[in-house]
Design an enzyme around this catalytic site. Structure first.
Site, PDB file in Angstrom:
ATOM      1  N   ARG A 150       0.849  -1.191   0.000  1.00 28.80           N
ATOM      2  CA  ARG A 150       0.000   0.000   0.000  1.00 28.80           C
ATOM      3  C   ARG A 150       0.885   1.241   0.000  1.00 28.80           C
ATOM      4  O   ARG A 150       2.024   1.225   0.472  1.00 28.80           O
ATOM      5  CB  ARG A 150      -0.899   0.017   1.239  1.00 28.80           C
ATOM      6  N   LYS A 174      -1.334  -2.771   8.288  1.00 31.03           N
ATOM      7  CA  LYS A 174      -2.402  -2.319   9.173  1.00 31.03           C
ATOM      8  C   LYS A 174      -2.277  -2.989  10.535  1.00 31.03           C
ATOM      9  O   LYS A 174      -1.952  -4.170  10.628  1.00 31.03           O
ATOM     10  CB  LYS A 174      -3.763  -2.647   8.552  1.00 31.03           C
ATOM     11  N   HIS A 246      -4.120   2.287  -5.483  1.00 31.05           N
ATOM     12  CA  HIS A 246      -4.389   0.856  -5.350  1.00 31.05           C
ATOM     13  C   HIS A 246      -4.310   0.117  -6.683  1.00 31.05           C
ATOM     14  O   HIS A 246      -4.281  -1.116  -6.698  1.00 31.05           O
ATOM     15  CB  HIS A 246      -5.752   0.633  -4.695  1.00 31.05           C
ATOM     16  N   ARG A 249      -1.318  -1.987  -6.738  1.00 30.63           N
ATOM     17  CA  ARG A 249      -1.518  -3.141  -5.858  1.00 30.63           C
ATOM     18  C   ARG A 249      -2.384  -4.189  -6.566  1.00 30.63           C
ATOM     19  O   ARG A 249      -2.094  -5.385  -6.528  1.00 30.63           O
ATOM     20  CB  ARG A 249      -2.174  -2.664  -4.567  1.00 30.63           C
ATOM     21  N   HIS A 272      -3.266  -9.513   3.406  1.00 33.77           N
ATOM     22  CA  HIS A 272      -4.695  -9.624   3.667  1.00 33.77           C
ATOM     23  C   HIS A 272      -4.936 -10.524   4.873  1.00 33.77           C
ATOM     24  O   HIS A 272      -4.345 -11.604   4.976  1.00 33.77           O
ATOM     25  CB  HIS A 272      -5.425 -10.224   2.457  1.00 33.77           C
ATOM     26  N   TYR A 281      -9.480 -11.263  -7.033  1.00 30.71           N
ATOM     27  CA  TYR A 281      -8.522 -11.264  -8.133  1.00 30.71           C
ATOM     28  C   TYR A 281      -8.684 -12.465  -9.063  1.00 30.71           C
ATOM     29  O   TYR A 281      -8.168 -12.446 -10.181  1.00 30.71           O
ATOM     30  CB  TYR A 281      -7.092 -11.186  -7.583  1.00 30.71           C
TER      31      TYR A 281
END
Length: 300
Positions: A150, A174, A246, A249, A272, A281
């Site tokens: 990110r 995160k 993004h 990404r 993730h 995806y």
């Protein structure tokens, strides 16, 4: 409006920064959404947060839909305000959470946008690697595409987080979760050129910095600064439209899966928490393969 309203927001922002460790970009979204609700409270003559009721929330949502706001934007505002009042409830600043019973509208299912390989080449060609800033931009673009990290993660990378021998970078995601992500030879070459030449010249404009990517003044490059750079790169290329951070990404994940990478590996690389976040995806990859087939098969 009561001064306690702004005090409550200040406490919530500190909670997001210290306890949740959210990025500044995410916190700005929360602040914007909550401030917008404060304006609504003023219009409705609601002086205290304790006076907000479920019916007021319904009126607020009606106003948002009247403004033709997208379901995604409305869902984000509901989520922000629900978290805000949940925090106030925990701190015993309010007696109930008026957003607790509000259902978040389902967002329209939209496949992630990504670049095709020939489009990525045009982006790389748009970087002038003969200047310090051009070398930085090339290294930045190569690293984002090579790792799928990110933009907020990229802005936090320090020089010592790079292991050039193992071709890996330590990424802080995160919730302060750390992961090591590998990168390839193209990214390595671009980064070595930037670190050995361009970065040293940029450092001459400021103080010693730990951050890998620097701005023109020799200071740390922020997430917002990275977004601006990406916009300028696409302007210089022959591509049309805008680039959102993004997309690189999404491109990283799409190209990996199109070339045979398994979903679990891509999940790990992207950081993730849930496999369901990565599954989108598979749909994108089908579209990618179809376009490639139609463009290159002689009997398509």
């Amino acid at each position: 409006m009561s001064e306690n309203v702004n005090v409550s927001l200040k406490l919530f922002i500190e909670y997001l920064q210290i306890e949740k460790n959210y990025s500044q970009y995410t916190i700005e979204h929360y602040q914007h959404d909550i401030s917008e609700f404060f304006m609504f409270m003023s219009e409705q003559a609601i002086a205290h947060l304790t006076q907000v009721e479920y019916q007021d929330v319904r009126i607020f949502l009606t106003d948002l839909y009247d403004k033709k706001m997208s379901r995604k934007s409305v869902a984000r505002k509901i989520s922000s305000l629900r978290s805000f009042f949940k925090f106030l409830l925990r701190e015993e600043k309010v007696g109930e959470n008026p957003f607790a019973l509000v259902s978040i509208p389902k967002a329209q299912k939209k496949l992630p946008e990504f670049f095709y390989e020939e489009e990525m080449k045009q982006l790389f060609d748009a970087c002038d690697a003969s200047t310090p800033l051009g070398q930085r931009n090339k290294g930045l673009l190569e690293l984002l595409y090579a790792t799928g990290i990110r933009v907020s993660e990229c802005s936090q990378i320090r020089l010592k987080d790079l292991d050039m021998y193992l071709s890996t970078v330590l990424v802080r995601g995160k919730g302060s979760k750390e992961r090591y992500v590998p990168f390839g030879s193209f990214a390595q070459d671009a980064l070595e050129k930037y670190i050995n030449h361009g970065r040293k010249e940029l450092l001459a404009n400021g103080n010693v910095q730990e951050n890998l990517f620097l701005n023109a003044r020799g200071g740390p490059l922020t997430a917002r600064g990275i977004r601006t750079i990406l916009d300028k790169i696409i302007e210089k290329s022959s591509l049309t439209g805008r680039i959102h951070p993004h997309m690189l990404r999404h491109t990283f994940a799409t190209h990996l899966m199109a070339n045979g990478a398994d979903m679990r590996t891509v999940q790990e690389l992207l950081g993730h928490a849930f496999l369901s976040s990565t599954q989108v995806y598979t749909h994108v990859t089908n579209e990618y393969l179809k376009k490639t087939y139609m463009a290159h098969h002689p009997r398509a």
